[in-house]
Scaffold this motif. Sequence first.
Motif, PDB file in Angstrom:
ATOM      1  N   SER A   1      23.562  26.950  38.699  1.00  0.00           N
ATOM      2  CA  SER A   1      24.407  27.363  37.578  1.00  0.00           C
ATOM      3  C   SER A   1      23.834  26.834  36.264  1.00  0.00           C
ATOM      4  O   SER A   1      23.735  27.580  35.279  1.00  0.00           O
ATOM      5  CB  SER A   1      25.826  26.831  37.744  1.00  0.00           C
ATOM      6  N   PHE A   2      23.444  25.558  36.268  1.00  0.00           N
ATOM      7  CA  PHE A   2      22.855  24.952  35.065  1.00  0.00           C
ATOM      8  C   PHE A   2      21.659  25.771  34.597  1.00  0.00           C
ATOM      9  O   PHE A   2      21.519  26.063  33.412  1.00  0.00           O
ATOM     10  CB  PHE A   2      22.375  23.533  35.377  1.00  0.00           C
ATOM     11  N   ILE A   3      20.785  26.112  35.551  1.00  0.00           N
ATOM     12  CA  ILE A   3      19.553  26.805  35.171  1.00  0.00           C
ATOM     13  C   ILE A   3      19.855  28.230  34.700  1.00  0.00           C
ATOM     14  O   ILE A   3      19.284  28.701  33.717  1.00  0.00           O
ATOM     15  CB  ILE A   3      18.554  26.776  36.335  1.00  0.00           C
TER      16      ILE A   3
ATOM     17  N   SER B   1      33.693  34.383  33.660  1.00  0.00           N
ATOM     18  CA  SER B   1      32.658  34.270  32.623  1.00  0.00           C
ATOM     19  C   SER B   1      31.269  34.181  33.249  1.00  0.00           C
ATOM     20  O   SER B   1      30.278  34.619  32.666  1.00  0.00           O
ATOM     21  CB  SER B   1      32.936  33.065  31.717  1.00  0.00           C
ATOM     22  N   MET B   2      31.193  33.633  34.462  1.00  0.00           N
ATOM     23  CA  MET B   2      29.901  33.587  35.154  1.00  0.00           C
ATOM     24  C   MET B   2      29.448  34.992  35.549  1.00  0.00           C
ATOM     25  O   MET B   2      28.266  35.316  35.456  1.00  0.00           O
ATOM     26  CB  MET B   2      30.028  32.681  36.391  1.00  0.00           C
ATOM     27  N   VAL B   3      30.396  35.835  35.971  1.00  0.00           N
ATOM     28  CA  VAL B   3      30.059  37.220  36.304  1.00  0.00           C
ATOM     29  C   VAL B   3      29.607  37.954  35.047  1.00  0.00           C
ATOM     30  O   VAL B   3      28.680  38.765  35.082  1.00  0.00           O
ATOM     31  CB  VAL B   3      31.263  37.937  36.956  1.00  0.00           C
TER      32      VAL B   3
ATOM     33  N   ASN C   1      28.783  33.760  25.217  1.00  0.00           N
ATOM     34  CA  ASN C   1      29.458  33.572  26.501  1.00  0.00           C
ATOM     35  C   ASN C   1      29.188  32.181  27.081  1.00  0.00           C
ATOM     36  O   ASN C   1      29.975  31.664  27.860  1.00  0.00           O
ATOM     37  CB  ASN C   1      28.985  34.664  27.470  1.00  0.00           C
ATOM     38  N   LEU C   2      28.059  31.567  26.686  1.00  0.00           N
ATOM     39  CA  LEU C   2      27.651  30.311  27.330  1.00  0.00           C
ATOM     40  C   LEU C   2      28.633  29.160  27.096  1.00  0.00           C
ATOM     41  O   LEU C   2      29.035  28.514  28.056  1.00  0.00           O
ATOM     42  CB  LEU C   2      26.233  29.922  26.899  1.00  0.00           C
ATOM     43  N   PRO C   3      29.048  28.904  25.849  1.00  0.00           N
ATOM     44  CA  PRO C   3      30.056  27.842  25.693  1.00  0.00           C
ATOM     45  C   PRO C   3      31.363  28.186  26.399  1.00  0.00           C
ATOM     46  O   PRO C   3      32.072  27.285  26.851  1.00  0.00           O
ATOM     47  CB  PRO C   3      30.262  27.742  24.175  1.00  0.00           C
ATOM     48  N   ILE C   4      31.659  29.486  26.511  1.00  0.00           N
ATOM     49  CA  ILE C   4      32.892  29.865  27.217  1.00  0.00           C
ATOM     50  C   ILE C   4      32.781  29.467  28.689  1.00  0.00           C
ATOM     51  O   ILE C   4      33.722  28.930  29.269  1.00  0.00           O
ATOM     52  CB  ILE C   4      33.170  31.376  27.061  1.00  0.00           C
ATOM     53  N   ILE C   5      31.599  29.708  29.287  1.00  0.00           N
ATOM     54  CA  ILE C   5      31.418  29.290  30.685  1.00  0.00           C
ATOM     55  C   ILE C   5      31.593  27.779  30.795  1.00  0.00           C
ATOM     56  O   ILE C   5      32.344  27.282  31.623  1.00  0.00           O
ATOM     57  CB  ILE C   5      30.005  29.652  31.205  1.00  0.00           C
TER      58      ILE C   5
ATOM     59  N   VAL D   1      36.755  25.610  31.916  1.00  0.00           N
ATOM     60  CA  VAL D   1      37.563  24.747  32.780  1.00  0.00           C
ATOM     61  C   VAL D   1      38.372  23.733  31.981  1.00  0.00           C
ATOM     62  O   VAL D   1      39.330  23.155  32.491  1.00  0.00           O
ATOM     63  CB  VAL D   1      36.690  24.026  33.821  1.00  0.00           C
ATOM     64  N   ASP D   2      37.969  23.470  30.729  1.00  0.00           N
ATOM     65  CA  ASP D   2      38.744  22.537  29.911  1.00  0.00           C
ATOM     66  C   ASP D   2      39.762  23.265  29.038  1.00  0.00           C
ATOM     67  O   ASP D   2      40.835  22.746  28.757  1.00  0.00           O
ATOM     68  CB  ASP D   2      37.814  21.727  28.996  1.00  0.00           C
ATOM     69  N   TRP D   3      39.404  24.477  28.606  1.00  0.00           N
ATOM     70  CA  TRP D   3      40.276  25.201  27.683  1.00  0.00           C
ATOM     71  C   TRP D   3      41.474  25.822  28.376  1.00  0.00           C
ATOM     72  O   TRP D   3      42.550  25.933  27.811  1.00  0.00           O
ATOM     73  CB  TRP D   3      39.480  26.297  26.960  1.00  0.00           C
ATOM     74  N   TRP D   4      41.259  26.312  29.594  1.00  0.00           N
ATOM     75  CA  TRP D   4      42.341  27.008  30.293  1.00  0.00           C
ATOM     76  C   TRP D   4      42.549  26.417  31.673  1.00  0.00           C
ATOM     77  O   TRP D   4      41.680  25.742  32.197  1.00  0.00           O
ATOM     78  CB  TRP D   4      41.993  28.501  30.446  1.00  0.00           C
ATOM     79  N   ASN D   5      43.719  26.717  32.250  1.00  0.00           N
ATOM     80  CA  ASN D   5      43.931  26.378  33.655  1.00  0.00           C
ATOM     81  C   ASN D   5      43.051  27.287  34.500  1.00  0.00           C
ATOM     82  O   ASN D   5      43.117  28.498  34.382  1.00  0.00           O
ATOM     83  CB  ASN D   5      45.382  26.635  34.053  1.00  0.00           C
ATOM     84  N   THR D   6      42.231  26.689  35.355  1.00  0.00           N
ATOM     85  CA  THR D   6      41.395  27.500  36.240  1.00  0.00           C
ATOM     86  C   THR D   6      41.491  26.936  37.646  1.00  0.00           C
ATOM     87  O   THR D   6      41.876  25.788  37.835  1.00  0.00           O
ATOM     88  CB  THR D   6      39.915  27.460  35.809  1.00  0.00           C
TER      89      THR D   6
END
Lengths: 142, 236
Positions: free
Chosen positions: B60-62, B127-129, B165-169, B173-178
């Motif tokens: 995921s990082f890469i 967001s990953m998709v 999209n990258l900062p959203i990914i 997990v911090d901004w919304w309940n996931t």
Amino acid sequence: MLGKKAKSRILLFVTLFISFALVIFFVLRSLEENVVYFLSPSDVYNKSDISLNETIRIGGLVKINSINEKEEVINFIITDLKNEIVVSYSGLIPNLFSEGKGVIAEGKLKDKKYFIADKILAKHDENYMPPEVKKALDQSNN
Amino acid sequence: MFKNFFPSKILSLKNKTISNLVFFLTIITTIGLFYSLVASPPDYIQGDSVRIMYVHVPSSFIAIGIFGIIGMSSIINLVFKIKIMPLICKSLAPVGLVFAVISIITGSLWGKPTWGIWWVWDARLTSMVILLFFYIAYILIWKVVKKFEEANKISSIIAIIGLFNLPIIRYSVDWWNTLHQPSSLSLTSAPTIHYTMLIPLIIMFFVMIIFSLIIFLMRYKTEIMKFKLNNKKNIK
């Protein structure tokens, strides 16, 4: 060092970049209800316009000593340490479902304190450790 | 350091450099796999399925990192018109795509025994998709649009939009309940992974970085040759 063309392109980019970021920010803000995957018991408590007929998800921790299994029905309490909701569920439960751990229930509210679930998901937290370390941690906490 | 990526340097890159890297990769992969599959302990709650993390997290990082590079280079590319930027991005994209796919598949395999479900549409997974689709779109543009300059422009714009999209990914997990758990690794606080599990994770991270570097160098060399060949044809 920079040509005039490059300079104007940079300016254009910075403007576009900032305005685009703002657009995304506001779109996400207004869509927040759809982006959020589950509501916490406090969200449910504070929300005035919650519908009882809609399928929603609530999540939090399974309250310690609250799991109560009777025949096919399992009852437990979801808590966010401020508010609580009693959940009633019958069906398969995930392996990692246990007291004190995260859980998400999908189903319908009967009222603000009672929830009938038709799906249960276990939520894992960000802590990873070997069993021995967990044991040692628990011992030192007691 | 940047000079090392100039076409003349890359073209003179001997096969020996790459085979040295491959040799190094074999060794570090062996160590990494030994650590992650044998030497590291199972998790206190997930058991052995924690080992999926050693592939999932670095991938995921890469996948995110490579898209970051592509996006940044695309900005530089559009602003300063540096010729080698599109070639670098073009060679990197498939590597990132593969890691995005690996990340999603391994995550799904982990989700079933842990969450009790293969897939949910929470903010992190969705967001990953979206990142995956950006990769596909980026690569497709290069394949479909025949004129180099045109493909370069369109794909760069796609990459720059995808950058948002990258900062959203990262922060979903911090901004919304996931359903997805928050990050265990961050720059500002101590990792919440026990060090016996952190070691294999870091080794596997290097394994994948070196793997990406090898594939990138090979592809980049080919892209430069192709570019030169096309230019020659156009002149004739």
